[in-house]
Design a protein around this motif. Structure first.
Motif, mmCIF file in Angstrom:
data_model
loop_
_atom_site.group_PDB
_atom_site.id
_atom_site.type_symbol
_atom_site.label_atom_id
_atom_site.label_comp_id
_atom_site.label_asym_id
_atom_site.label_seq_id
_atom_site.Cartn_x
_atom_site.Cartn_y
_atom_site.Cartn_z
ATOM 1 N N ALA A 1 8.434 20.586 56.470
ATOM 2 C CA ALA A 1 9.382 19.523 56.587
ATOM 3 C C ALA A 1 10.711 19.787 57.391
ATOM 4 O O ALA A 1 11.194 18.824 58.185
ATOM 5 C CB ALA A 1 9.853 19.035 55.218
ATOM 6 N N VAL A 2 11.037 21.217 57.408
ATOM 7 C CA VAL A 2 12.377 21.544 58.022
ATOM 8 C C VAL A 2 11.944 21.451 59.588
ATOM 9 O O VAL A 2 12.916 21.068 60.131
ATOM 10 C CB VAL A 2 12.608 22.955 57.592
ATOM 11 N N LEU B 1 20.643 30.083 54.801
ATOM 12 C CA LEU B 1 20.213 28.654 54.865
ATOM 13 C C LEU B 1 18.607 28.870 55.395
ATOM 14 O O LEU B 1 18.112 27.732 55.609
ATOM 15 C CB LEU B 1 20.881 27.911 55.967
ATOM 16 N N LEU B 2 18.190 30.104 55.197
ATOM 17 C CA LEU B 2 16.675 30.350 55.764
ATOM 18 C C LEU B 2 16.590 29.903 57.136
ATOM 19 O O LEU B 2 17.373 30.321 58.006
ATOM 20 C CB LEU B 2 15.751 29.524 54.702
ATOM 21 N N HIS B 3 15.665 29.194 57.651
ATOM 22 C CA HIS B 3 15.166 28.657 58.757
ATOM 23 C C HIS B 3 15.988 27.353 59.182
ATOM 24 O O HIS B 3 15.390 26.984 60.355
ATOM 25 C CB HIS B 3 13.715 28.760 59.137
ATOM 26 N N VAL C 1 18.440 26.979 47.941
ATOM 27 C CA VAL C 1 17.643 26.872 46.678
ATOM 28 C C VAL C 1 17.087 25.503 46.656
ATOM 29 O O VAL C 1 16.082 25.153 46.327
ATOM 30 C CB VAL C 1 18.433 27.463 45.434
ATOM 31 N N ALA C 2 18.270 24.597 46.598
ATOM 32 C CA ALA C 2 18.037 23.174 46.303
ATOM 33 C C ALA C 2 17.162 22.473 47.451
ATOM 34 O O ALA C 2 16.094 21.853 47.356
ATOM 35 C CB ALA C 2 19.209 22.573 46.491
ATOM 36 N N TYR C 3 17.152 23.111 48.766
ATOM 37 C CA TYR C 3 16.538 22.402 49.862
ATOM 38 C C TYR C 3 16.106 23.728 50.849
ATOM 39 O O TYR C 3 17.045 24.420 51.333
ATOM 40 C CB TYR C 3 17.027 21.446 50.820
ATOM 41 N N PRO C 4 14.741 23.949 51.029
ATOM 42 C CA PRO C 4 13.762 23.458 50.533
ATOM 43 C C PRO C 4 12.933 23.572 49.367
ATOM 44 O O PRO C 4 12.018 22.961 48.804
ATOM 45 C CB PRO C 4 12.632 23.455 51.821
ATOM 46 N N ALA C 5 13.339 24.760 48.421
ATOM 47 C CA ALA C 5 12.405 25.263 47.542
ATOM 48 C C ALA C 5 12.379 24.352 46.399
ATOM 49 O O ALA C 5 11.285 24.095 46.112
ATOM 50 C CB ALA C 5 13.074 26.404 47.297
#
Length: 405
Positions: free
Chosen positions: A17-18, A109-111, A329-333
């Motif tokens: 989704a990201v 924020l990851l990717h 943690v909340a998005y996207p996990a």
């Protein structure tokens, strides 16, 4: 971050989704924009006309697909911000903490930062503030260009010292914004269509108001979530009242910032930076929408603050970093938990938004106190060291008691 982007179809990373927003939504808008029009009837188009230029740019990169070019330009912009922060941090009275915060904070924020154009928007705000020490005209021009892309960079001009710096920067911003907007009006059809879509937005599940409604749902509120206007929003009884309350809180925040500017008596080299972070924090917390990519803005402004040894915002920066980690943690996990308003999702958003609200209050409080207390401290220092002339010395006790001249 690139590795995560390449594996973004994995379940913990959101099932793709990201990245989907770039190769599906942005690329669709690119097709419309390349024909000389803004997507006027698309409810997802909620951005000022300058965003069109950012979304058209990847199509100008030869030899790469739109998605590859978009990521490459975002990485280049990230490098530009890092270099600007590092260069600012090596000057006398400065520190490299800002560059360190940006470099270490963005991957939290990851990717996500590589698949949104908020890094480009943040670059305008960061470069605008860092240009202030050299050219107030450049500061104003960059802020105006950023505002044409996503509005909020205009807030970085709020903390400029009164007098000539403010007049010069604001005049430069007005002229630059007018010329750029005129160019979009001449070159594209429907450049102001975004206003209609922006006004129809409701309460996003990740906002402060959304957190309150999600908790109310646990207590029996008969609302639900629905995908509309490009976000998961809450629908049901009292949602409109919550949205109105958010707008009212935004107005209150703006009034508080104006009151600070009117009452402030002492500016340090870091005051424009601190005021910019405080303003964007307040407007973010009171917004009807707090998407995870908004944390990119706050990280960038916090990094600018930390380039100066005079900043009052170090504890605020720490809270922003913690909130950024929770956002990932909340998005996207755990986004499914957030959307379903489960206890896990509610507690995650309560913690993240609680950190942001605390940061906003602390930021404004420290900014306000610094602009008043330091003036009094300098007066006490001058009295104790005998730097007042005799007439000034006789007037000093009254001013120290709080009387105003």
């Amino acid at each position: 971050m690139l590795w995560l982007l390449a594996h973004n179809n994995e379940r913990p990373l959101g099932h793709g989704a990201v990245a989907r927003e770039v190769w599906r939504l942005y690329f669709h808008w690119y097709g419309v924009l390349s024909h000389g029009a803004f997507p006027a009837h698309d409810t997802l188009w909620q951005y000022p006309p300058g965003a069109g230029a950012v979304l058209l740019a990847p199509g100008l990169v030869p030899g790469l697909s739109y998605f590859q070019a978009f990521v490459a330009l975002t990485l280049g912009t990230d490098a530009l911000i890092t270099a600007a922060l590092a260069r600012a941090g090596t000057r006398p009275g400065r520190t490299l903490l800002g560059a360190a915060l940006w470099t270490g904070g963005l991957p939290l924020l990851l990717h996500l930062p590589l698949a949104r154009y908020d890094v480009e928007v943040t670059a305008f705000a960061v470069l605008s503030l860092l240009a202030l020490s050299r050219s107030t005209r450049a500061c104003g021009a960059l802020a105006a260009l950023g505002a044409l892309v996503k509005v909020w960079p205009a807030l970085v001009l709020l903390g400029l010292a009164r007098g000539r710096p403010t007049r010069t920067a604001w005049l430069s911003a007005a002229l630059t914004g007018t010329v750029a907007l005129a160019a979009f009006v001449v070159s594209f059809r429907n450049p102001l269509a975004f206003l209609r879509q922006q006004g129809g937005r409701g309460v996003q599940v990740e906002s402060l108001g959304g957190t309150a409604l999600s908790l109310a749902r646990q207590a029996g509120w008969r609302g639900t979530t629905r995908y509309q206007y490009g976000a998961m929003e809450l629908v049901g009884p009292h949602v409109r009242a919550v949205a109105t309350a958010s707008l009212a809180l935004t107005a209150v925040a703006f009034a508080l910032l104006l009151a600070w500017r009117v009452r402030a008596r002492h500016w340090t080299p870091a005051t424009p930076y601190d005021a910019a972070l405080s303003a964007v924090l307040l407007f973010t917390v009171t917004s009807r929408v707090i998407s995870p990519q908004y944390m990119i803005w706050l990280l960038g402004l916090a990094a600018v603050c930390l380039t100066s040894r005079h900043t009052t915002q170090r504890p605020v920066a720490a809270l922003i970093v913690a909130a950024t980690a929770l956002s990932a943690v909340a998005y996207p996990a755990f986004y499914a938990e957030v959307v379903r308003c489960t206890w896990t999702g509610c507690l995650l958003m309560l913690a993240r938004n609680g950190l942001l609200a605390t940061a906003a209050v602390l930021s404004l409080t420290r900014l306000w106190r610094a602009s008043r207390r330091r003036e009094s401290t300098s007066r006490v220092h001058m009295v104790t060291t005998g730097q007042f002339s005799r007439p000034q010395m006789s007037a000093a006790p009254a001013s120290l008691r709080g009387d105003r001249g």
